[in-house]
Scaffold this active site. Structure first.
Site, PDB file in Angstrom:
ATOM      1  N   TYR A 119       0.852  -1.192   0.000  1.00 59.58           N
ATOM      2  CA  TYR A 119       0.000   0.000   0.000  1.00 59.58           C
ATOM      3  C   TYR A 119       0.884   1.238   0.000  1.00 59.58           C
ATOM      4  O   TYR A 119       1.834   1.339   0.771  1.00 59.58           O
ATOM      5  CB  TYR A 119      -0.888   0.018   1.250  1.00 59.58           C
ATOM      6  CG  TYR A 119      -1.731   1.268   1.334  1.00 59.58           C
ATOM      7  CD1 TYR A 119      -3.026   1.285   0.812  1.00 59.58           C
ATOM      8  CD2 TYR A 119      -1.237   2.450   1.908  1.00 59.58           C
ATOM      9  CE1 TYR A 119      -3.798   2.429   0.863  1.00 59.58           C
ATOM     10  CE2 TYR A 119      -2.001   3.596   1.951  1.00 59.58           C
ATOM     11  CZ  TYR A 119      -3.279   3.586   1.427  1.00 59.58           C
ATOM     12  OH  TYR A 119      -4.046   4.729   1.465  1.00 59.58           O
ATOM     13  N   GLU A 207      -3.679   7.438  -4.322  1.00 60.57           N
ATOM     14  CA  GLU A 207      -3.627   6.176  -3.575  1.00 60.57           C
ATOM     15  C   GLU A 207      -3.346   5.014  -4.520  1.00 60.57           C
ATOM     16  O   GLU A 207      -4.063   4.814  -5.493  1.00 60.57           O
ATOM     17  CB  GLU A 207      -4.943   5.938  -2.846  1.00 60.57           C
ATOM     18  CG  GLU A 207      -4.908   4.704  -1.966  1.00 60.57           C
ATOM     19  CD  GLU A 207      -6.215   4.469  -1.231  1.00 60.57           C
ATOM     20  OE1 GLU A 207      -7.259   4.331  -1.901  1.00 60.57           O
ATOM     21  OE2 GLU A 207      -6.200   4.444   0.014  1.00 60.57           O
TER      22      GLU A 207
END
Ligand code: ADP
Ligand code: MG
Length: 396
Positions: A119, A207
């Site tokens: 992530y 993101e």
């Protein structure tokens, strides 16, 4: 402003960042050729909606055992079969709400051989006033759940705007993501470049979930969620074409066309106010008396009668609205203009729900007179407290 994954990836590709080849399509007939144009042998069919959690999402129209909004295929024909099943249907994910979102576009992408899913995101850290990286080895899943269950697995690193991403920052991110060898070398290019893209394009959020390490040891951007700061859009005419209005709330689009600030909420009282401070106070006092606002529309200072009428219509369009509170302090804004706008809008669209109006300030008396003489079923209130009690009582 949010954009689709495929648009975000195109943008990042322009910065030289590693993304897979892919083709966006809007009709299933294009799917087979689109897939055949990619290297293969694995293909991924990805729903393009402005919401995440697509992989785990489910289509409303298909059975519970049907596959989700991101599907792997082993041949162009299989990719096309999936595209036919997905296009036009409604995908419900953890982020769409129960009503889901219609899938009008698919991204057919080359499949990657994944070793690890990580992530990585960039955002504006309001505490430090800096752009920050958020990194975790636990990619591909809901980062909120990771933050809740294993917060120690999330590393936040804010970047000094004077220096940008330094070699020390790169080392810290490589270490946080446990990257070494070729992947760590990729990191030396990827982290500063993502930062540059973020700053140059006035993003508010970038993101990448997941950023992957492939079996060949290299890094790839596998998902991309990009949002731009709406207040900076005037600096980026090149981004205007990326806007997909079909993904936005119709009422918010209409409000922005009238230069009104409209925010949809979850309750049942619609609020027309002027000024952000009064909006907050109005919502607080509605909550104090036990109800919840459905939305608020800020008409600002110096609005015309037409703008007020537009605001009123936007508020009444929301079927959740069971009552409306107009709360205006007329400083620059004149109360008689507000009253005329409300009367004009009610005459045009009708009034199906109770309406309480509190006007104070410039030309307040004249405003009240206009409302009283309109023959409409409007309840006048003396002050904010009185107004809130009256509207909460009216909606029951
Ligand atoms: P979402 O976050 O909306 O579910 P993602 O783009 O993150 O969508 O895809 C979900 C999962 O699907 C990823 O975590 C990854 O495991 C897999 N996936 C997505 N794109 C690819 C690809 N190009 N190749 C291989 N697997 C993929
Ligand atoms: Mg994702």
């Amino acid at each position: 402003m949010n954009i689709h994954e495929y648009q975000g990836k195109q943008l990042l590709k322009g910065y030289g960042l590693p993304v897979a080849d892919g083709v966006a399509i809007t009709s299933a007939d294009e799917a087979e050729a689109a897939a055949a144009s990619l290297p293969g042998p694995l293909y991924v069919v990805k729903s393009q909606i402005h919401a995440g959690g697509r992989g785990k999402g489910r289509f409303k129209e298909l059975g519970a055992d049907a596959k989700g909004g991101v599907r792997l295929a082993k041949s162009p024909a299989e990719a096309a079969a999936n595209a036919r099943e997905m296009l036009g249907n409604t995908l419900v994910t953890a982020q769409t709400g129960p009503q889901g979102k219609q899938v009008n576009r698919l991204y057919i992408e080359d499949g990657a051989d994944i070793d690890r899913e990580l992530y990585l995101s960039l955002l504006v850290d309001r505490e430090t006033g800096r752009v920050a990286f958020v990194a975790s080895t636990e990619g591909g899943m809901d980062i909120e759940a990771v933050a809740h269950d294993t917060p120690e697995k999330i590393v936040t690193l804010s970047i000094d705007p004077e220096t940008g991403v330094t070699p020390t920052d790169v080392a810290a991110l490589n270490s946080a993501l446990k990257l070494d060898g070729a992947a760590a070398q990729d990191g030396e290019f990827i982290f500063p470049t993502l930062y540059r893209a973020f700053v140059e394009k006035d993003m508010s959020m970038l993101e990448i979930n997941p950023l992957i390490v492939m079996t060949n040891g290299r890094i790839r951007v596998l998902d991309a969620k990009v949002s731009f700061d709406g207040n900076a859009m005037f600096r980026h005419p090149e981004l205007e074409g990326l806007r997909d209005k079909t993904e936005e709330d119709a009422k918010e689009i209409e409000a922005s066309e009238w230069d009104l600030a409209y925010v949809a909420l979850d309750g049942n009282i619609g609020c027309m106010v002027n000024g952000a401070g009064l909006a907050m106070a109005t919502m607080d006092i509605i909550k104090l008396y036990g109800a919840e606002p459905a939305n608020f529309c800020d008409v600002g200072g110096g609005a015309s009668k037409e703008k007020v009428a537009a605001a009123f219509k936007i508020i009444t369009q929301d079927p959740a609205v069971k009552g409306i509170l107009v709360n205006i302090f007329g400083g620059i804004m004149r109360c008689d203009i507000i009253a005329e706008g409300v009367v004009a809008a009610v005459k045009e669209v009708g009034l199906q729900v109770p309406l309480v109006v509190r006007l104070e300030g410039t030309n307040a008396e004249l405003g009240k007179q206009i409302l009283n003489q309109s023959g409409l079923n409007i309840t006048a209130a003396d002050d904010l407290d009185d107004a809130a009690q009256k509207i909460v009582k009216a909606v029951g």
